[in-house]
Design a protein around this motif. Structure first.
Motif, PDB file in Angstrom:
ATOM      1  N   GLY A 152      36.185  22.791  54.680  1.00  0.00           N
ATOM      2  CA  GLY A 152      37.572  23.189  54.422  1.00  0.00           C
ATOM      3  C   GLY A 152      37.957  24.344  55.338  1.00  0.00           C
ATOM      4  N   MET A 153      37.143  25.380  55.306  1.00  0.00           N
ATOM      5  CA  MET A 153      37.457  26.563  56.131  1.00  0.00           C
ATOM      6  C   MET A 153      37.264  26.258  57.618  1.00  0.00           C
ATOM      7  N   LEU A 154      36.308  25.406  57.922  1.00  0.00           N
ATOM      8  CA  LEU A 154      36.072  25.092  59.339  1.00  0.00           C
ATOM      9  C   LEU A 154      37.257  24.333  59.932  1.00  0.00           C
ATOM     10  N   ILE A 155      37.804  23.403  59.135  1.00  0.00           N
ATOM     11  CA  ILE A 155      38.953  22.636  59.635  1.00  0.00           C
ATOM     12  C   ILE A 155      40.167  23.559  59.783  1.00  0.00           C
ATOM     13  N   GLU A 156      40.378  24.417  58.804  1.00  0.00           N
ATOM     14  CA  GLU A 156      41.513  25.347  58.900  1.00  0.00           C
ATOM     15  C   GLU A 156      41.373  26.242  60.137  1.00  0.00           C
ATOM     16  N   HIS A 157      40.188  26.721  60.357  1.00  0.00           N
ATOM     17  CA  HIS A 157      39.939  27.571  61.529  1.00  0.00           C
ATOM     18  C   HIS A 157      40.149  26.756  62.812  1.00  0.00           C
ATOM     19  N   PHE A 158      39.699  25.530  62.757  1.00  0.00           N
ATOM     20  CA  PHE A 158      39.844  24.633  63.908  1.00  0.00           C
ATOM     21  C   PHE A 158      41.317  24.440  64.264  1.00  0.00           C
ATOM     22  N   ILE A 159      42.157  24.262  63.219  1.00  0.00           N
ATOM     23  CA  ILE A 159      43.596  24.078  63.461  1.00  0.00           C
ATOM     24  C   ILE A 159      44.140  25.301  64.206  1.00  0.00           C
ATOM     25  N   GLU A 160      43.725  26.471  63.761  1.00  0.00           N
ATOM     26  CA  GLU A 160      44.236  27.700  64.395  1.00  0.00           C
ATOM     27  C   GLU A 160      43.731  27.848  65.826  1.00  0.00           C
ATOM     28  N   CYS A 161      42.477  27.486  66.047  1.00  0.00           N
ATOM     29  CA  CYS A 161      41.931  27.583  67.416  1.00  0.00           C
ATOM     30  C   CYS A 161      42.591  26.553  68.320  1.00  0.00           C
ATOM     31  N   GLU A 162      42.744  25.352  67.767  1.00  0.00           N
ATOM     32  CA  GLU A 162      43.275  24.242  68.555  1.00  0.00           C
ATOM     33  C   GLU A 162      44.684  24.569  69.040  1.00  0.00           C
ATOM     34  N   SER A 163      45.432  25.240  68.168  1.00  0.00           N
ATOM     35  CA  SER A 163      46.803  25.556  68.554  1.00  0.00           C
ATOM     36  C   SER A 163      46.803  26.534  69.737  1.00  0.00           C
ATOM     37  N   LYS A 164      45.714  27.255  69.900  1.00  0.00           N
ATOM     38  CA  LYS A 164      45.612  28.132  71.084  1.00  0.00           C
ATOM     39  C   LYS A 164      45.069  27.305  72.254  1.00  0.00           C
ATOM     40  N   ASN A 165      43.772  27.190  72.318  1.00  0.00           N
ATOM     41  CA  ASN A 165      43.211  26.447  73.441  1.00  0.00           C
ATOM     42  C   ASN A 165      41.853  25.872  73.041  1.00  0.00           C
ATOM     43  N   ILE A 166      41.835  24.572  72.822  1.00  0.00           N
ATOM     44  CA  ILE A 166      40.612  23.964  72.281  1.00  0.00           C
ATOM     45  C   ILE A 166      39.416  24.143  73.204  1.00  0.00           C
ATOM     46  N   GLY A 167      39.672  24.140  74.512  1.00  0.00           N
ATOM     47  CA  GLY A 167      38.578  24.280  75.471  1.00  0.00           C
ATOM     48  C   GLY A 167      37.859  25.605  75.337  1.00  0.00           C
TER      49      GLY A 167
END
Ligand code: ARG
Length: 575
Positions: free
Chosen positions: A168-183
């Motif tokens: 749950g927390m990993l996906i939420e964090h992922f959404i926030e990172c992805e919106s910046k720069n996934i690479g």
């Protein structure tokens, strides 16, 4: 010297029967000599003293006289201090070794195929692979190759950690990172960062909890995000696997998530066997014989109070799958020693619940830690986490410098290739050359050294033989039909090593320890070095000797490259 031992047992049986000495009184006493000067195989006769009322030496002499003629083609016999010693005759050795030379499987027989699942590597999504996963990957890969070579049906399963409440927390964090720069997502801090936010930012924690519910109810949007996170981590894992040249790829993925649907069934089946108890709101099993420090029964937690399932529940589901779907005969778990208790408890519950029976072998294949030069678990350098990829790259770079120094005339391209084989081989071999139960210290200079029990030492022995053939006019293939004639002690020692190949493979399997094969290869390379120093190959005074020695060389090279190959290590032809 298994072959020699078998022949001696056969011949001795007749003699011992005449002496009315039952098999169980002598066969297990027969073993390898500790002092090779006296013989290869020895039978201590001291325990027969009481039975025959004679001195051990006299009994040994009596047996020797009776068996001498039977063994005349095989071994020389002597008696020392009550030990009956057998030393292989060169003529016998020559015959054995020539047969092996013409065998494309180098004397390694196929076994009745069993279906064996090997659970190895198994890193966790959203985290970087650490050194423990390196050990699991290298040992599991070598075991897979060795078992495949013996003819088994090997199914490698990468039980990645890709499910559970932290997602749950990993996906939420992922959404926030992805919106910046996934690479730019850095897996070495990703998990920690997510946990930090979860613990410190209320609104993030709320969203994370909601996300777990969505994940569990397979909300399509959430599953898509979860899959992207998994894929992102897999890019990292796969790049390590490719660098390491291991057999694992996406077809071996069998992560925790695939057992998710089976988890309620695990609970039902445990309930129907009356094994489940409620304890502090959780559903648990108390396997017999397990207690905690306070002497209370130790539970295996199946379902937590909040309804979430545990690591152990997934492993129980996994066993059901491996037994009922895959129909395996054996399952090996190459996982660090710190999980020993987990596996013992899980296996016991699986047996109690009838998920598997005694016919199926479930084995935890544990291993120790990799230590840094500071005597602590190898994890970081100068306060920074060491990534596996960095470690592998550094090894290849170091190997390249060494090769440039040793062989400056090698082309850049060739040097790059050879350095990969040496650099990666060195890391793998440093791991495999140590009994897996022990910890070992990660030491660049030692593992990349051309001397000692290292990959470069073995690879160099192989490359040296290849260079002999480059200089000779005789093609390597033509030695396969040559007769090998063992004459001097150097040839004898090397050939005795050579015929032990198949035994070393069986030993590795019965101990789930590729280390046994590594030890064998190191001795072989040492025996080759003394042979090569003392027995001129190309300048031999006669053709018969030259052909025999060339065949010995080629046979050694074949074993080295096959053996290293079974350890997952390549053998370059030039170094
Ligand atoms: N993912 C686990 C870890 O990193 C290892 C999984 C081992 N396999 C298993 N079936 N439990 O510790």
């Amino acid at each position: 010297m298994r072959e020699l031992c078998n022949e001696i047992v056969q011949k001795l049986s007749i003699v011992m029967e005449d002496l009315e000495l039952e098999e169980n009184k002598w066969q297990n006493l027969l073993g390898n000599s500790t002092d090779k000067k006296h013989g290869d195989i020895t039978l201590p006769c001291h325990t027969f003293s009481k039975i025959f009322r004679k001195s051990p030496n006299d009994i040994a002499i009596q047996i020797a006289e009776n068996v001498n003629s039977e063994l005349s083609d095989i071994a020389e016999i002597n008696v020392i201090n009550g030990f009956l010693n057998f030393k292989a005759k060169n003529s016998w050795l020559s015959k054995q070794i020539s047969t092996m030379n013409s065998d494309s499987r180098l004397g390694v027989e196929l076994e009745n195929a069993k279906t064996i699942v090997i659970d190895y590597s198994s890193p966790n999504i959203a985290k970087r692979m650490h050194v423990g996963h390196l050990r699991s990957t290298v040992i599991g890969d070598a075991l897979s190759r060795i078992l495949l070579f013996k003819g088994h049906n090997v199914i490698g399963e990468n039980h990645i950690g890709d499910w559970g409440t932290p997602f749950g927390m990993l996906i939420e964090h992922f959404i926030e990172c992805e919106s910046k720069n996934i690479g730019e997502i850095d897996l070495s801090t990703f998990y920690k960062d997510a946990r930090y936010k979860f613990e410190n930012i209320d609104d993030f924690a709320i969203r994370s909890r909601e996300r777990v519910v969505k994940l569990q109810s397979k909300d399509p949007e959430t599953i898509k995000l979860w899959q992207s996170l998994v894929d992102y981590s897999l890019i990292h894992f796969n790049s390590v696997y490719r660098m390491l040249n291991v057999l694992l790829d996406d077809k071996n993925l069998a992560g925790e998530s695939i057992y998710e649907n089976l988890l309620p069934e695990v609970v039902e089946r445990l309930k129907s066997k009356n094994l489940i108890v409620e304890s502090d709101g959780a559903l648990v099993v108390f396997p017999e014989g397990w207690i905690n420090r306070e002497n209370e029964p130790l539970p295996l937690i199946i379902q937590k109070g909040d309804g979430g399932f545990n690591y152990a529940t997934t492993d129980l589901a996994c066993i059901i799958n491996r037994v009922e779907k895959i129909e395996c005969d054996e399952m090996l778990y190459v996982v660090g020693a710190e999980q020993s208790q987990h596996f013992s408890m899980v296996f016991q519950v699986a047996i109690d619940a009838g998920f598997m029976d005694e016919k199926i072998k479930a084995v935890h294949v544990p291993f120790g830690l990799v230590m840094g030069s500071d005597g602590k678990k190898l994890a970081s350098r100068e306060g920074r986490a060491i990534t596996l990829k960095e470690l592998l790259e550094e090894s290849v770079d170091r190997a390249e410098k060494i090769i440039l120094e040793k062989n400056p005339s090698m082309s850049d391209l060739e040097r790059r290739d050879v350095s990969k084989m040496i650099g990666i081989g060195a890391i793998k071999y440093a791991d495999l050359s140590i009994d897996r139960n022990k910890n070992y210290t990660f030491d660049w200079d030692k593992m990349l050294s051309f001397d000692g029990n290292t990959a470069p030492y073995l690879q160099y022995a192989h490359a040296r033989i290849c260079s002999i053939f480059r200089k000779s006019s005789i093609p390597r293939e033509s030695t396969l039909s040559s007769e090998i004639i063992v004459k001097n002690d150097f040839e004898m020692s090397l050939c005795k090593s050579i015929i032990g190949f198949s035994e070393s493979i069986d030993d590795s399997i019965s101990n789930y320890s590729p280390h046994r094969l590594a030890v064998y290869l190191h001795h072989l390379a040492q025996d080759f070095a003394s042979f090569y120093e003392n027995c001129p190959v190309l300048v031999s005074d006669n053709e018969e000797t030259m052909n025999s020695r060339l065949a010995i060389c080629n046979l050694t090279a074949r074993i080295l490259s096959t053996g290293l190959g079974l350890l997952g290590i390549e053998a370059p032809e030039k170094m």
